[in-house]
Design a protein around this motif. Structure first.
Motif: not given
Ligand code: GDP
Length: 228
Positions: A184-185, A44, A151, A187, A154, A41
């Motif tokens: 939230f993003s 992290s 995200k 990025l 997106k 999601a």
């Molecule tokens: P977790 O498994 O919930 O901890 O997720 P992660 O933080 O590891 O994110 C999973 C994937 O989504 C990764 O490839 C991140 O780079 C991507 N990601 C996380 N947050 C965002 C965001 O706000 N925008 C975009 N475009 N990608 C994101």
């Protein structure tokens, strides 16, 4: 006599300990906010953005730690951020999923220090079964909830706003002033500021107040259907 620093400096967050079971968690004496979410999601990335440190979430992503409850101490003694295991992690056997579900339930049910939940959802897939379960748990226990719809980048502005309004309306009806929701993003450069201020307003400040305890804090995750 100097007054203690009561401003939370998230960038000073430090990895403290990982726990596989409730009895391995740090002493249950302070106040903490737990980050929960389905795997992938963006939990992290949100913790990284909030603390402005990539290494923290990497700690949680270290193989073997993904199914553990990870504790991070903050600059104010007794305050912690807790990274709960990502729900539905595809690469672990079902027995391990059931194992952590029991411990998640135990953590939620017994952890007195837990004062708020930050629920991270991918804005494109909000309110899935796990999210619903966490919302229901917050509703039943009165523990404040802050939702991060991650995200955001997106989606186009219109659909992102519609999702925000819809989730906000639905959750306000159920949780009233015990819930806050933001898009939230990770990025976007100033993401951490919006996350920090909203999380602080929504949850971490509430840490300092005592939430009312209710007789049943069980999430009852064992009753959930096994995930595909
Ligand atoms: P977790 O498994 O919930 O901890 O997720 P992660 O933080 O590891 O994110 C999973 C994937 O989504 C990764 O490839 C991140 O780079 C991507 N990601 C996380 N947050 C965002 C965001 O706000 N925008 C975009 N475009 N990608 C994101």
């Amino acid at each position: 006599m100097s007054t203690p620093d009561l401003v939370i400096h998230y960038n000073l967050a430090r990895f403290e300990i990982s726990a596989a079971r409730l009895d391995q968690c740090p002493p249950d004496t302070g106040a903490e906010v737990a980050f929960a979410g389905r795997s992938n999601a963006g939990k992290s990335s949100a913790i990284n953005a909030l603390t402005q440190q990539n290494s923290l979430a990497r700690t949680s992503k270290t193989p073997g730690r993904t199914q553990l409850i990870n504790f991070f101490s903050l600059n104010i003694e007794g305050l912690k951020i807790v990274d709960l295991p990502g729900y539905g992690y595809a690469k672990v056997p079902i027995a391990m999923k059931q194992h952590w579900q029991r411990h998640l339930d135990a953590y939620l049910q017994h952890r007195e220090s837990l004062r708020g939940v930050v629920l991270v959802m991918d804005i494109r897939h909000p309110m899935k079964e796990f999210d619903e379960m966490m919302v229901h748990w917050c509703e039943a226990t009165g523990v404040p909830l802050h939702v991060l719809l991650t995200k955001e980048d997106k989606l186009k502005r219109g659909p992102a706003k519609n999702t925000l309004l819809h989730v906000k309306k639905t959750l306000k009806e159920r949780l009233g002033d015990k819930v806050s929701v933001q898009t939230f993003s990770a990025l976007k450069a100033p993401a951490w500021t919006s996350c920090a201020s909203a999380s602080t307003a929504g949850c971490l400040k509430i840490c300092l107040r005592k939430t009312s305890t209710t007789p049943d804090r069980s999430l009852n995750v064992d009753k959930e259907k096994p995930r595909p």
